[in-house]
Design a protein around this motif. Structure first.
Motif, PDB file in Angstrom:
ATOM      1  N   ALA A 146       7.850  -6.115  -8.329  1.00 51.07           N
ATOM      2  CA  ALA A 146       8.645  -5.077  -7.677  1.00 51.07           C
ATOM      3  C   ALA A 146       7.699  -4.118  -6.951  1.00 51.07           C
ATOM      4  O   ALA A 146       6.729  -3.649  -7.539  1.00 51.07           O
ATOM      5  CB  ALA A 146       9.463  -4.315  -8.707  1.00 51.07           C
ATOM      6  N   ALA A 147       7.980  -3.830  -5.689  1.00 54.79           N
ATOM      7  CA  ALA A 147       7.103  -2.931  -4.940  1.00 54.79           C
ATOM      8  C   ALA A 147       7.254  -1.509  -5.466  1.00 54.79           C
ATOM      9  O   ALA A 147       8.352  -1.096  -5.848  1.00 54.79           O
ATOM     10  CB  ALA A 147       7.445  -2.979  -3.464  1.00 54.79           C
ATOM     11  N   HIS A 189      -4.719   5.240  -4.727  1.00 56.32           N
ATOM     12  CA  HIS A 189      -4.721   4.398  -3.514  1.00 56.32           C
ATOM     13  C   HIS A 189      -3.712   4.932  -2.505  1.00 56.32           C
ATOM     14  O   HIS A 189      -3.996   5.033  -1.312  1.00 56.32           O
ATOM     15  CB  HIS A 189      -4.341   2.954  -3.868  1.00 56.32           C
ATOM     16  CG  HIS A 189      -5.478   2.153  -4.427  1.00 56.32           C
ATOM     17  ND1 HIS A 189      -6.616   1.885  -3.711  1.00 56.32           N
ATOM     18  CD2 HIS A 189      -5.652   1.567  -5.635  1.00 56.32           C
ATOM     19  CE1 HIS A 189      -7.451   1.162  -4.455  1.00 56.32           C
ATOM     20  NE2 HIS A 189      -6.884   0.965  -5.641  1.00 56.32           N
ATOM     21  N   ASP A 190      -2.540   5.249  -3.006  1.00 56.84           N
ATOM     22  CA  ASP A 190      -1.470   5.716  -2.113  1.00 56.84           C
ATOM     23  C   ASP A 190      -1.849   7.051  -1.476  1.00 56.84           C
ATOM     24  O   ASP A 190      -1.710   7.238  -0.271  1.00 56.84           O
ATOM     25  CB  ASP A 190      -0.167   5.852  -2.913  1.00 56.84           C
ATOM     26  CG  ASP A 190       1.007   6.224  -2.031  1.00 56.84           C
ATOM     27  OD1 ASP A 190       1.178   5.566  -0.980  1.00 56.84           O
ATOM     28  OD2 ASP A 190       1.731   7.173  -2.377  1.00 56.84           O
ATOM     29  N   TYR A 204       6.590   6.391   7.452  1.00 58.60           N
ATOM     30  CA  TYR A 204       7.035   5.174   6.770  1.00 58.60           C
ATOM     31  C   TYR A 204       6.984   5.382   5.262  1.00 58.60           C
ATOM     32  O   TYR A 204       6.361   6.316   4.759  1.00 58.60           O
ATOM     33  CB  TYR A 204       6.199   3.961   7.179  1.00 58.60           C
ATOM     34  CG  TYR A 204       4.734   4.028   6.846  1.00 58.60           C
ATOM     35  CD1 TYR A 204       4.272   3.804   5.545  1.00 58.60           C
ATOM     36  CD2 TYR A 204       3.790   4.284   7.840  1.00 58.60           C
ATOM     37  CE1 TYR A 204       2.921   3.862   5.249  1.00 58.60           C
ATOM     38  CE2 TYR A 204       2.438   4.332   7.556  1.00 58.60           C
ATOM     39  CZ  TYR A 204       1.997   4.129   6.246  1.00 58.60           C
ATOM     40  OH  TYR A 204       0.663   4.180   5.949  1.00 58.60           O
ATOM     41  N   VAL A 205       7.679   4.493   4.569  1.00 52.68           N
ATOM     42  CA  VAL A 205       7.584   4.446   3.114  1.00 52.68           C
ATOM     43  C   VAL A 205       6.452   3.485   2.778  1.00 52.68           C
ATOM     44  O   VAL A 205       6.435   2.369   3.289  1.00 52.68           O
ATOM     45  CB  VAL A 205       8.904   3.921   2.505  1.00 52.68           C
ATOM     46  CG1 VAL A 205       8.767   3.781   0.995  1.00 52.68           C
ATOM     47  CG2 VAL A 205      10.059   4.814   2.880  1.00 52.68           C
ATOM     48  N   ALA A 206       5.525   3.934   1.962  1.00 56.97           N
ATOM     49  CA  ALA A 206       4.432   3.049   1.558  1.00 56.97           C
ATOM     50  C   ALA A 206       4.851   2.317   0.292  1.00 56.97           C
ATOM     51  O   ALA A 206       5.023   2.926  -0.758  1.00 56.97           O
ATOM     52  CB  ALA A 206       3.171   3.864   1.300  1.00 56.97           C
ATOM     53  N   LEU A 259      -0.491  -3.034   0.710  1.00 59.72           N
ATOM     54  CA  LEU A 259       0.425  -2.061   1.293  1.00 59.72           C
ATOM     55  C   LEU A 259       1.450  -2.752   2.198  1.00 59.72           C
ATOM     56  O   LEU A 259       1.096  -3.582   3.030  1.00 59.72           O
ATOM     57  CB  LEU A 259      -0.365  -1.022   2.102  1.00 59.72           C
ATOM     58  CG  LEU A 259       0.471  -0.028   2.912  1.00 59.72           C
ATOM     59  CD1 LEU A 259       1.281   0.876   1.995  1.00 59.72           C
ATOM     60  CD2 LEU A 259      -0.431   0.815   3.815  1.00 59.72           C
ATOM     61  N   HIS A 260       2.705  -2.390   2.010  1.00 58.69           N
ATOM     62  CA  HIS A 260       3.768  -2.803   2.939  1.00 58.69           C
ATOM     63  C   HIS A 260       4.441  -1.536   3.424  1.00 58.69           C
ATOM     64  O   HIS A 260       4.533  -0.569   2.694  1.00 58.69           O
ATOM     65  CB  HIS A 260       4.794  -3.702   2.247  1.00 58.69           C
ATOM     66  CG  HIS A 260       4.184  -4.930   1.643  1.00 58.69           C
ATOM     67  ND1 HIS A 260       4.059  -6.104   2.330  1.00 58.69           N
ATOM     68  CD2 HIS A 260       3.640  -5.135   0.419  1.00 58.69           C
ATOM     69  CE1 HIS A 260       3.464  -7.002   1.549  1.00 58.69           C
ATOM     70  NE2 HIS A 260       3.203  -6.435   0.384  1.00 58.69           N
ATOM     71  N   LYS A 261       4.893  -1.583   4.673  1.00 58.50           N
ATOM     72  CA  LYS A 261       5.459  -0.367   5.239  1.00 58.50           C
ATOM     73  C   LYS A 261       6.925  -0.564   5.596  1.00 58.50           C
ATOM     74  O   LYS A 261       7.275  -1.539   6.242  1.00 58.50           O
ATOM     75  CB  LYS A 261       4.694   0.036   6.499  1.00 58.50           C
ATOM     76  CG  LYS A 261       3.233   0.345   6.249  1.00 58.50           C
ATOM     77  CD  LYS A 261       2.508   0.581   7.553  1.00 58.50           C
ATOM     78  CE  LYS A 261       1.019   0.840   7.289  1.00 58.50           C
ATOM     79  NZ  LYS A 261       0.256   0.972   8.542  1.00 58.50           N
ATOM     80  N   GLU A 262       7.733   0.388   5.151  1.00 56.88           N
ATOM     81  CA  GLU A 262       9.113   0.415   5.632  1.00 56.88           C
ATOM     82  C   GLU A 262       9.198   1.581   6.612  1.00 56.88           C
ATOM     83  O   GLU A 262       9.166   2.747   6.209  1.00 56.88           O
ATOM     84  CB  GLU A 262      10.107   0.656   4.493  1.00 56.88           C
ATOM     85  CG  GLU A 262      11.544   0.684   5.008  1.00 56.88           C
ATOM     86  CD  GLU A 262      12.528   1.441   4.095  1.00 56.88           C
ATOM     87  OE1 GLU A 262      12.278   1.522   2.883  1.00 56.88           O
ATOM     88  OE2 GLU A 262      13.517   1.958   4.633  1.00 56.88           O
ATOM     89  N   PRO A 263       9.288   1.283   7.914  1.00 56.45           N
ATOM     90  CA  PRO A 263       9.310   2.374   8.888  1.00 56.45           C
ATOM     91  C   PRO A 263      10.551   3.234   8.711  1.00 56.45           C
ATOM     92  O   PRO A 263      11.624   2.721   8.356  1.00 56.45           O
ATOM     93  CB  PRO A 263       9.327   1.666  10.244  1.00 56.45           C
ATOM     94  CG  PRO A 263       9.522   0.228   9.963  1.00 56.45           C
ATOM     95  CD  PRO A 263       9.431  -0.030   8.505  1.00 56.45           C
TER      96      PRO A 263
END
Lengths: 638, 262, 236
Positions: A256-257, A573-574, A606-608, A620-624
């Motif tokens: 889960a992210a 990290h975040d 974005y949401v990291a 890292l994945h980005k939700e703009p």
């Protein structure tokens, strides 16, 4: 590789939730009886979800680590719950609550989610009234409101200073009804230690019975996590001693992210720590800043008692730095100012951790009775804890970690990146962006539990209707083995006789210094170097007495600390990657000359969402975040 | 400060327990009682002994977890607070402090000072709720509730379910707890439709759990951290009398509004 | 749909067979109030001893002249006493089971001495009442007591009283009985208001004082008779 699809329905903002409810598939009543759902946690979100799912006809199995589902930390919320009822006719509306929440979150939350939250807010109040929550009333019998957290309208509903407890008792009573009806099986004193994922879907959990120590796998059609926030990663926080990150962190390790883990809210007005023995920080109402003035001695070496220090040798630092708002600047601004003063060595009280909150001026101007009437209970609480009479000597306050906006990433349907794993309440990242407004956490927990999840989970169950896996399925066995191995390691690690608490305290200090109210690249890099060292020492030196096969509070605690020691790295990290200052996240490199935070919408709107990678740094994945309906603006308080 | 602690130790529900004496020094008057016990436990762990099990969570007097009988009084010598809100400056330096668990048949000991209070949950499950579905509630202002009634209901609702009332009662009675719950809902119009069934069901559930009966001694009120008044016990008795006269016998459990439709 | 399993249903039926503790207390307190009413009436009637032998003997013969009423009252009192004693013993046993392991150290904050000794004073009171009935009503305790009629051929109650309370032994027993009665009543009467759900913000003080007030009234009345005889103010 995970894909972030927010699943936001198309169309105008105000139609999105209606459309989703209409387009969602329904489960027939006959089928609901055959569907089992696991709910972990019984705070506002968990209890309201479990009771509503039970009422809908699902078989619910509900877990909590307390002795009773009524004790979750939602009870500690004092202030109130927001709702766009506009009972005061003072210009409130769904749109305004939506806008305030988006802006308060410094434009780091999803518009569609926040709008839905504002829409549902009104239903929450009605539902709670129906359940017998004794909200404050006016003489005429109507619901009373107050203004809270610096907003311009009175939209906060409250039950004296016990709003959280009363709302939770409402949800708990609904849960009791469903337990009585046989729809919910309640399992108190159990702790979830892993998620079972099979064929890419969440199919159950592994729990430890905290009384007998027995581990068992529980499988179901879907799993709901309502396990709260992780402020306790800082060791000292306003959270209850049991609050932990274990459930969400273990879910993260299963795929889960985790979104925006570094977004943690620090509350400015807590009672300062009195010494190394301190186990928690007690919050004082923010309203104290309405009349109290914050100051420290101008000279760091001034050791006189506060009443002997003449006004000319006092630094009213908030009034000096923010002449327009003075002592009433928002939480994050006030917290940072206090910390920077203490970091300069000008703090007062034990360890220099504290500043004065002085009421002598208002007492002189308006009389002691006025102050007693307004804040009597708070002064009493302060005296009980510190032994000091704040009518005579100034209070001392210090900021405290309070709420975590970060959490497991969820889509519009509150489902994580593991299909079938839903996350609600403070455990998800959804609605508060980079900063939460006062009286909004209760609203979000109940919106998720009573009104959103019961709809959206139905759609998932209708689409993916697979019977639960057997409890000895290979995935369940693997999860059990993971948990067993870890527990064994904890019980066996008996090195240099250091307690889990001492590691927790050390970790808390690292995070507080480098990933707390203000962060900088160098500090975060340093933290990322020392945390693994500390973790190694933990596994080598920690001592956990007793065995895993019995009631063992120290084993429970050590397991939670072990997870904090890993999770802390993810936070750093975040925080390191987000090269901007937004909301509660303040990067020292990104501020104006006046010390104001600089948000960077070009690069960081974005949401990291972080993905776990075994033996590697998280990906890292980005939700703009696309702002279709509001325009991001800059917050300024100078 | 220095103290001598006499603490009840018991490894399990069916094992024999007894007092063990622990000297503690280095106690700061600014420590809370639980922080003082934390300190003792840290020392025991490092010494390879098992720490004293005790219940705690919010540590700000609201969750109702902490449950120690200190020198013969539940939650200790200070009135109107829970154990976690008790500070060591309240004690005389050098004192011997006796710490026991809540003692009642309905609260079996799990370990040391930790007891099982699920009996209170089961009383609530018997009827401590208003049966309304999620969704479909009318506007909150449709029900007008006078300020005074709302405040009295809030007084009753402020019970945190810690069980100190049971621990203090000579008879280990749960009457104050049940009274608070019954009164809270009976005061409010939302709770009226089910009041007859509720009071009977909850009183019967209380009986089944093995709590004693009320002796009207009011020790419960005197130790209640939220000052819940014994007047609510009178209200419970009234509700009970009313329900008896209204003629409901044992509640029919099949009255749940769901279930038959499919 | 809630399912009630067999064991649970059986338990519910069992609970239904017997009145639960709240109901038991209501009934016990009702019976107790009846007894308390009698005690007040009994004391007031006996005060006529101060008006001389004629008054009190006349009063006794007035009561004895209505045998139906007298025996109905006696039967009622006996029933009330049996119900009160039976239910309170059952409650007390149940209460004792409520805490199988006692506290090593126990400090009281609110409980009065009277409230903590209800079982003791109740038992003493029962013993005293039996003694009193055998002594002055049936007349089998003291063989030296006058068992006669007065000059008008009525039962000589006055003579019996005066004979009894010249003896320090009986005075001692009766004073002890009064002490038990006073303690018992002082908690019982205030407590009854609570049990019957009678509470009122303004009148609560009154309810709290009612028990000790009534107890004092009854005990002082009874002691007045005893000591009036013992100190020689009432002549044979």
């Amino acid at each position: 590789m995970i894909a972030l699809d927010p699943q936001v329905p198309p169309g105008p903002l105000e139609m999105k939730w209606d459309r989703r409810r209409f387009s969602g598939q329904l489960v027939s009543p006959a089928n609901k009886r055959r569907i089992k759902i696991i709910v972990v946690g019984t705070g506002l979100a968990g209890a309201s979800a479990a009771s509503t799912l039970g009422q809908l006809g699902y078989q619910v199995e509900c877990f909590c680590f307390h002795d009773s589902p009524r004790r979750a930390h939602s009870i500690a919320a004092q202030g109130g719950i927001n709702a766009a009822k506009n009972y005061q006719d003072d210009g409130d509306s769904v749109a305004r609550l939506f806008y305030d929440t988006i802006k308060g979150g410094d434009f780091r939350s999803r518009e569609a989610n926040v709008y839905r939250l504002a829409q549902i807010s009104t239903q929450i109040i009605d539902q709670c009234v129906a359940l017998g929550v004794p909200f404050a009333r006016e003489y005429g019998g109507q619901l009373a409101n107050r203004s809270f957290g610096g907003v311009q309208v009175s939209r906060t509903f409250y039950c004296r200073g016990q709003t959280g407890q009363q709302l939770l008792l409402g949800a708990y009573s609904a849960l009791c009804w469903q337990i009585e009806r046989g729809q919910v099986t309640m399992r108190p004193r159990t702790e979830m230690l892993d998620v079972i994922v099979a064929d890419g879907h969440a199919r159950g959990i592994v729990i430890r019975d905290l009384v007998t120590g027995r581990l068992s796998a529980h499988t179901a059609h879907a799993v709901v996590l309502a396990t709260g926030g992780y402020s306790n990663v800082y060791y000292l926080s306003t959270n209850a001693s049991g609050c932990n990150v274990t459930a969400t962190y273990r879910a993260w390790k299963q795929g889960a992210a985790f979104a925006n883990p570094s977004f943690t809210q620090i509350h400015p007005t807590a009672i300062p720590p009195a010494g190394a023995h301190q186990a928690k920080l007690t919050l004082m109402s923010e309203s104290l800043r309405n009349d109290g003035r914050l100051w420290v001695p101008v000279s760091p070496s001034d050791r006189r008692s506060p009443n002997e220090i003449p006004p000319s040798e006092r630094d009213y630092f908030l009034e000096r730095r923010y002449p327009r708002f003075g002592n009433l600047v928002p939480r994050d601004v006030a917290s940072r100012a206090v910390k920077s003063i203490c970091d300069e060595g000008r703090g007062v009280g034990p360890g220099g951790q504290g500043v004065y909150l002085d009421f002598s001026d208002v007492i002189r101007q308006q009389g002691i009775d006025v102050v007693r009437e307004r804040y009597g209970n708070l002064f009493e609480m302060y005296q009980r804890i510190t032994g000091e009479n704040a009518y005579e000597v100034p209070m001392r306050i210090y900021p405290a970690p309070h709420y975590t906006m970060g959490g497991l990433w969820v889509d519009y349907n509150l489902m994580s990146t593991i299909p079938g794993l839903f996350v609600i309440g403070e455990a998800n990242f959804a609605d508060h962006g980079a900063n939460r407004l006062g009286a909004s956490s209760l609203m979000q927990g109940l919106a998720d539990g009573y009104f959103i999840l019961p709809y959206t989970i139905g759609h998932y169950l209708a689409m993916v209707n697979r019977p639960p896996i057997a409890e000895d399925h290979s995935a369940a066995r693997a999860a059990l083995e993971r948990v067993e191995a870890r527990l064994r390691k904890l019980v066996q690690a008996k090195g240099r006789q250091r307690t889990a608490a001492s590691f927790h305290r050390a970790l808390g200090k690292i995070l507080w210094d480098h990933c707390g109210m203000s962060r900088c690249a160098a500090g975060l890099r340093g933290a990322l170097e020392v945390i693994p060292v500390l973790r190694e020492e933990f596994w080598r030196d920690v001592v956990v007495p007793g065995s895993g096969e019995a009631f063992n509070q120290e084993l429970e605690y050590a397991g939670r600390v072990a997870d904090f020691l890993e999770f802390a790295e993810l936070m750093c990290h975040d925080a390191l990657h987000r090269e901007e200052s937004c909301g509660a996240h303040f990067r020292e490199e990104y501020q104006t000359e006046e010390g104001e935070p600089q948000r960077d919408d070009e690069r960081f709107a974005y949401v990291a969402a972080w993905e776990y990678r075994d033996g590697d740094t998280p990906a890292l994945h980005k939700e703009p975040l696309n702002f279709e309906f509001v325009q991001p603006t800059t917050r300024s308080y100078q | 400060m220095k103290f001598t602690l006499r603490i009840w130790r018991q490894r399990g529900p069916n094992e024999r327990g007894g007092f063990v004496t622990y000297p503690v020094d280095d106690v700061s008057p600014d420590m809370s009682f639980l922080e003082m016990l934390d300190g003792l436990n840290q020392r025991l762990i490092v010494a390879g002994e098992e720490p004293v099990a005790f219940e705690h969570d919010c540590r700000e007097g609201i969750c109702g977890s902490c449950s120690l009988v200190i020198d013969g009084v539940p939650h200790g010598p200070e009135r109107g607070v829970t154990t976690c809100q008790l500070y060591m400056r309240r004690f005389a330096n050098g004192a011997t402090i006796t710490i026991e668990p809540w003692r009642a048949k309905a609260f079996p000991i799990i370990r040391d000072l930790v007891v099982d209070r699920r009996a209170l949950d089961r009383i609530m499950q018997a009827g401590g709720y208003i049966s309304v579905n999620t969704g479909g509630a009318v506007d909150g202002n449709t029900l007008l509730i006078g300020k005074e009634e709302a405040e009295t209901a809030m007084d009753a609702a402020s019970c945190i379910g810690c069980g100190a009332c049971v621990a203090a009662c000579k008879n280990a009675s749960a009457m104050l707890f049940v009274a608070a719950k019954v009164s809270h809902l009976a005061m409010l119009p939302q709770g009226k439709p089910e009041r007859t069934r509720r009071v009977m069901a909850m009183v019967r559930a209380m009986e089944r759990e093995g709590f004693g009966s009320c002796g009207n001694q009011y020790e419960c009120e005197a130790v209640c951290p939220k000052h819940v008044s014994v007047r609510f016990i009178a209200m419970l008795n009234r509700e009970y009398l009313r329900a008896s006269i209204m003629g409901t016998r044992i509640p029919a459990r099949s009255d749940a509004p769901h279930g038959e439709s499919y | 749909m809630a399912v009630v399993n067999g064991e649970e249903r059986e338990e519910m039926n069992r609970a239904n067979e017997f009145v639960d503790s709240v109901g038991s207390k209501l009934v016990a307190s009702l019976a107790g109030l009846g007894l308390a009413g009698f005690v007040i009436f009994h004391m007031l009637g006996n005060l006529q001893v101060f008006e001389g032998s004629d008054a009190i003997n006349g009063y006794a013969s007035f009561l004895h002249d209505m045998p139906i009423l007298l025996w109905t009252a006696r039967a009622g009192l006996l029933t009330a006493a049996a119900v009160h004693v039976g239910l309170t013993i059952r409650l007390a046993l149940r209460n004792r089971r409520g805490r199988p392991v006692p506290y090593a150290l126990r400090r009281y904050r609110a409980a009065s001495v009277a409230s903590r000794t209800m079982a003791l004073t109740g038992s003493l009171l029962l013993a005293f009442i039996i003694f009193h009935l055998l002594h002055l009503t049936v007349g089998v305790i003291d063989p030296s007591a006058p068992d006669g009629m007065d000059v008008q051929g009525r039962l000589d109650v006055y003579g019996k009283i005066v004979h009894a309370f010249r003896n320090p032994l009986y005075v001692g027993i009766y004073v002890a009985g009064q002490l038990a009665l006073g303690l018992h009543l002082s908690h019982a009467i205030s407590s009854a208001f609570q049990t019957w759900g009678i509470e009122h913000a303004a009148l609560d003080r009154l309810f709290k004082l009612a028990g000790p007030g009534v107890a004092l009234f009854v005990v002082l009345g009874n002691l007045a008779i005893i000591f009036a005889v013992f100190l020689g103010w009432l002549h044979p």
